[in-house]
Design an enzyme around this catalytic site. Structure first.
Site: not given
Ligand SMILES: Cc1ncc(C[n+]2csc(CCOP(=O)(O)OP(=O)(O)O)c2C)c(N)n1
Ligand SMILES: Cc1ncc(C[n+]2csc(CCOP(=O)(O)OP(=O)(O)O)c2C)c(N)n1
Ligand SMILES: [Mg+2]
Ligand SMILES: [Mg+2]
Lengths: 324, 387, 324, 387
Positions: D276, D280, D289
């Site tokens: 990415r 985020h 980070y």
């Molecule tokens: C159940 C839940 N916990 C926390 C969040 C907050 N949150 C949104 S995105 C994220 C990280 C997701 O990481 P990943 O699965 O690697 O997907 P990426 O964003 O890197 O595409 C978090 C912790 C959420 N949306 N849903």
């Protein structure tokens, strides 16, 4: 007295907990290196180390479940759930485990676990980031549920919650995160489970908590211009509720309006109304009214101003109360 | 792979050999026929007393468990989840624990509890309904029974994290944690999250899966494609597959896994392949989902019969010893039974007293109301007696 | 008219759904080969096949989550959660997904999923097998929540719930499972979301649902011997509540007592009391009182008789109401 | 092993070879330098137009995504989760889908949505806050974005079960289902339960994990010991590890996995190893980070640069073509931007209208109240304007 935002107050409060209580831990998603998505835990990992400020896997049931295990081992975890809408995967660990284990153990295990949850709407967020799930936890025997409405309370309540030996769900109104306020860092002034009368008045009582305290105060100020003298009480503790000040207020004013963001149906407002009526039946000149979120899912953010209780709806309810 | 953490050390034991041809590829040290089998990785060298002790544990566990079933049938317990058939898995693993180790049981671990020397009355009180299973679990290093499937695996993972944070791992005296769960439990999110936690934090945790072939009526085919020990490997957690009806093999692999945990080498999962000879609980009717032929198949693998044969063949124990164990088991059963029957109903107040460390005023008020209400009914009842 | 137990009525009702609606499915733990731990689904797999009566993996979030996916594909799943206390691992899928997806989709997706939950106490069970979690779901916008109190309702309500296009949490009072009753298998007689007046009276209104309807009726009968004429209303639908019959009843009697097994704090009783007071303020001669489980975890079974609302506690509340 | 079900067919592809020495052991068909790499199991034989089309998709996806970021900075969107750097993973997999296949995205899948030919406005409306992302998802065969991490994996597993129950698998025309999720999502219970479900019911489901190295600020080390494709293998679900910055490799492995699914050979998981490049979301500050050196490392692996090099070297496209794509991308961006700016706020009534199929009377009353209240405020506002 120092002026600081609620975020800063929580951060400073957590710092004091970590300094004074060597067994305390902070754990959750992104709380370490990032300092939390709201920066409430900013700088803590640098100062207290990665063993005490723990970035956890992305799994809420895991966060609460392992916090319980850590508490059994003598630690005192302070967990962060990133947003209100993400607490539900942890629901079993919260209501069947955290809430019940102390009783299950016949009091031999105490679980001093604090679960911090930024909650509520009004910040223009996407779905699941604006919810008010407090009624679920208030209905759950074995948990205590509190919420702060200003920096001073945030600073002290987080310390008081962490100092006790009961599990506490600690709701932080995220739309008040950046608002500043005076904080007396020397003395708490008020206990954790006590309600506070924010404004005295004789016409009617507004009962609010967390993000709606400000709404109620604004409404009271607007009403004052129309000659209405509204009392505002900040519940602070949602379970248990500190009933005596409410009873006293309603016995004085004869009218009450409860204001919260969560849907009204089977919400905190229902309990407040039911109980006030049970205890103050002969003092009430009107039914206790509720101004709450509607009984629909939290809407797209462009509609949230219509969903959330606001000054107009509160004043409208006061008018309806007075019409009785 | 960026900073993806690899397991500290691969403990890839060579794949075990089955003793007889109809056995799966698990670690076995004693065949169903009672003959000792060699295994390249697992050796056992217990004293004669220790070998005999395992027999005693197996028999007493079986008898005490049978008493649970009997007491339920007689209306003295609300429910009993029998472990019949799983004695070797429980005694083998239970005896492999060192005193400093901590156990997180599910709800069928009477045999482990026995091996830990913990008063068994708590299990009977729980199923009698006189309490919720509370004991001094921290002092006992044996947690309460867990009813919500897999919930305890996360508690164990957190506790084990705490053990490591305390610096209590790292040598032969280190602490290890063991968590018991079933084959069905592996489907729950919590179990899988616990594997992640234990892996990511390299915690001193042994998952002990008693694969007794059933989750109530559901077979393994409804829970997984690959057996649990293979699942663990996919999480980077070593998986060990053992004959759960072989007390020696179970002992050996558990001791090994606990020792690795206590040395700081991280988690592992043991799948003990065994069979639940009784229905799921006394409320269950197992004839609806399995047949006698299957039971016969497993009867031939009975964990006690094979062990007794071996002890006798080795000359480690004789009929007199076996008889003495039976006598002792009978005494244990009688003593326990008497204590179960003596368990009395709790006071109304007890449902309020332990919920909070600091009891809220509202609960105190409800407590007073309930106690008073109860008393008024008692008075009324007395009153009506007088009439 | 046929006499049958509630279990049989549910079984027969499910049969009719499966016969009439080819897309309907039954899924859950042990519902297939075993016929469910309470035998509600007994024989269904034999008659409708393993593709329609599905033994699922032991994972409640998975059960609800995959039922949602199946519903998106056009199926109409009827899920069984084995006991009340095991619904919590599915909480996220229930409140954030099942409840919200139809609205999220702007109404383009409908999720006709029924979630059957045997609930309540009084059967001498161990922990987690006697809970009454209905308030959690009633507070959740997007779900409908109903409960039956007798075999006839069980027979018809399960069919009506399965026939609708909204997600329904269907609570079955397990301590009434074996009680028999008359069932008219030709005509429902009453709609799903309607309350029913079980007994007419003028002194006060008892409001109950599920397992407590019987308690209320017994109390009314006992009270009749003392000359009190109690009306008993069975809510049947907990969300939405069918308010008009309640308002009418309270306007007639002036007094109401709500009876449920769940803890009182922020429970259904609070909503009923709050709303009745809002609407019938001038008719009420006493505050609406509540007789509920205490605000503690469900106790060991040897204490459950003291925990559960019973005839004495109901009559005591009626007396207190009348003292006003 | 009793009745433990084994995966229908082992699809153990031989371990791929890395093209350059600093690459992990994943399937790669195009090196970061833009040279074609042979792979024993995966061959690609697209038409020249198809090859060019992938480039167009990559560029347009990048530009539309950049517009999301720009619109957020200009206050037109509440939030934007950029996919910069992940274009190849999304376009490669998105283009591998057949029309009958169904997609369950997470919240960053603008590129997949583009490939499916679905109006992108829904994504922008969602992040503008004018609606919750609703569309005709069934007709589109592209579900709504899912915000609760991993929740969609279970929906996909259920949907895929339904596909199999419909008899819609079994040949080259069968239907397949693909679910997108991140590396962080693999820690949630739901994801693991979905793997179980897909395995036990042998569903036509492809898990497509974009391992972009981060879950907000957390690295892979906080989520797992072994990478997600290894995890899947432990569930008996074949795991495929692919260079997610290589559009050809991603296309090839996804097509293969989808084809197996549609033929009835069950689920699999693809881990696309990518990065990415943006924070985020627009709310995130990634400098807290990660550092520039890490970004530089990944810039050198840019999915578009390498693909363009290869196209040019092969003579499949020239500067004129590249310029034409840029022009088209610009037009797409302008058209979309105009539509986003034209999105208006919904009516108050809309928050009530879609909650239930049969609206309860209480909701109808609240709707009326809210609408009336809104109108009264509007009146008051107008009134005060007149003053
Ligand atoms: C159940 C839940 N916990 C926390 C969040 C907050 N949150 C949104 S995105 C994220 C990280 C997701 O990481 P990943 O699965 O690697 O997907 P990426 O964003 O890197 O595409 C978090 C912790 C959420 N949306 N849903
Ligand atoms: C979360 C949850 N769901 C359902 C149940 C009901 N239940 C009790 S035991 C059981 C089967 C457990 O099977 P397994 O994990 O193999 O353990 P075993 O009983 O075979 O020892 C089920 C479904 C439960 N206790 N908890
Ligand atoms: Mg089992
Ligand atoms: Mg990621």
């Amino acid at each position: 007295m120092t002026t600081m935002s609620m975020i800063k107050a929580l951060n400073e409060g957590l710092r004091r907990v970590l300094e004074e209580q060597p067994k305390s831990l902070v754990m959750g998603e992104d709380v370490g290196r990032l300092g939390g998505v709201f920066r409430v835990t900013d700088g803590l990992q640098k100062d207290f180390g990665a063993d005490r400020i723990i970035d956890t896997p992305l799994a809420e049931s895991g966060i609460i479940g392992t916090a319980i295990g850590l508490a059994m081992r003598g630690y005192r975890p302070i967990c962060e759930i990133q947003f209100d809408g993400f607490v539900y995967p942890a629901f079993d660990q919260l209501v069947s485990q955290l809430a019940k284990i102390p009783n299950r153990s016949a009091g031999r295990i105490r679980l001093p676990v604090v679960v911090r949850i930024p909650y509520g709407g009004g910040i223009g967020a996407i779905e699941h980031h604006s919810e008010s799930p407090e009624a679920y936890f208030a209905h759950t025997a074995g948990l205590k549920v509190v919420t702060c409405s200003n920096p001073a309370d945030a600073y002290w309540m987080i310390q008081q919650a962490a100092a006790g030996d009961d599990p506490v769900i600690f709701f932080e109104p995220k739309r008040r995160y950046h608002a500043k306020g005076e904080v007396d860092t020397d003395e708490a002034g008020i206990e954790l489970y006590r309600a506070r009368t924010v404004r005295e008045g004789r016409t009617a009582t507004l009962i609010a908590y967390g993000p709606t305290v400000d709404v109620a105060v604004n409404a009271a100020e607007a009403a004052a211009e129309e000659g209405l003298d509204l009392e505002v009480v900040d519940l602070r503790s949602l379970s248990p509720i500190d009933w005596e000040p409410l009873f006293a207020s309603v016995r004085k004013t004869g009218r009450a309006v409860v204001v919260h963001e969560a849907p009204g149906n089977v919400g905190i407002g229902a309990e407040v109304a039911a109980r006030l009526t049970e205890e103050c039946f002969y003092s009430l000149e009107a039914p206790v009214l509720r101004v709450t979120g509607y009984d629909v899912p939290y809407p797209a953010s462009r509609l949230e101003d219509d969903y959330l209780p606001n000054l107009d709806r509160v004043l409208d309810a006061v008018d309806r109360s007075l019409e009785h | 792979m960026g900073d993806t953490q690899r397991p500290a050390k691969k403990t890839a034991k060579s794949r075990p050999k089955p003793a007889s041809t109809n056995e799966p590829q698990f670690v076995q040290l004693l065949s169903p026929e009672g003959t000792r089998v060699k295994h390249p990785d697992y050796h056992l060298d217990l004293t004669d007393d220790e070998y005999r002790g395992l027999y005693r544990d197996l028999v007493i566990t079986r008898e005490l468990d049978a008493q649970g079933t009997a007491l339920q049938r007689q209306g003295q317990l609300g429910l009993w989840p029998s472990l019949l058939g799983q004695e070797a898995a429980q005694v083998g693993s239970g005896r492999a624990l060192k005193p400093q180790d901590t156990v997180f049981p599910a709800y069928r671990e009477l045999g482990v509890q026995w091996c830990r020397g913990i008063d068994l009355i708590s299990a009977f009180a729980l199923f009698r309904g006189t309490d919720l299973g509370g004991r001094d679990t921290v002092g006992d290093r044996f947690n309460m029974y867990a009813i919500v499937i897999a919930s305890q695996t996360l508690h164990a993972a957190g506790y084990a994290m705490g053990v490591a944070m305390d610096g209590a791992v790292g040598g032969e005296d280190g602490e290890a944690v063991i968590v018991y769960h079933g084959d069905g439990a592996t489907s729950e999110g919590d179990f899988n999250e616990a594997l992640i936690w234990a892996g990511v934090f390299n915690s001193p945790l042994v998952f002990f899966c008693q694969n007794n072939q059933y989750a109530i009526s559901e077979t393994n085919a409804r829970q997984f494609r690959l057996p649990p020990y293979r699942r663990a490997e996919g999480f980077g957690v070593p998986g060990i597959f053992v004959d759960g009806n072989d007390v020696l093999a179970t002992f050996a692999v558990t001791r090994d896994a606990l020792d690795r945990a206590r040395r700081g080498e991280g988690p592992s999962l043991i799948e003990a392949y065994t069979y639940r000879m009784q229905p799921h609980t006394t409320s269950d009717d197992a004839t609806r989902y399995r047949d006698e032929a299957e039971l016969d198949f497993w009867r031939a693998k009975d964990p006690i019969v094979r062990y007794r044969k071996w002890l006798a063949a080795e000359g480690l124990a004789d009929e007199a010893y076996f008889a003495a164990v039976d006598t002792e088991a009978g005494e244990q059963v009688r003593a326990l039974r008497a204590r179960v029957m003596a368990l009395t109903d709790p006071e109304v107040s007890e449902m309020f007293d332990n919920v909070y460390a600091e009891m809220p005023q509202s609960i105190a008020a409800q407590r007073a109301e309930a106690v008073e209400f109860q008393a008024s009914l008692d008075d009324a009842a007395e009153g009506s007696d007088l009439r």
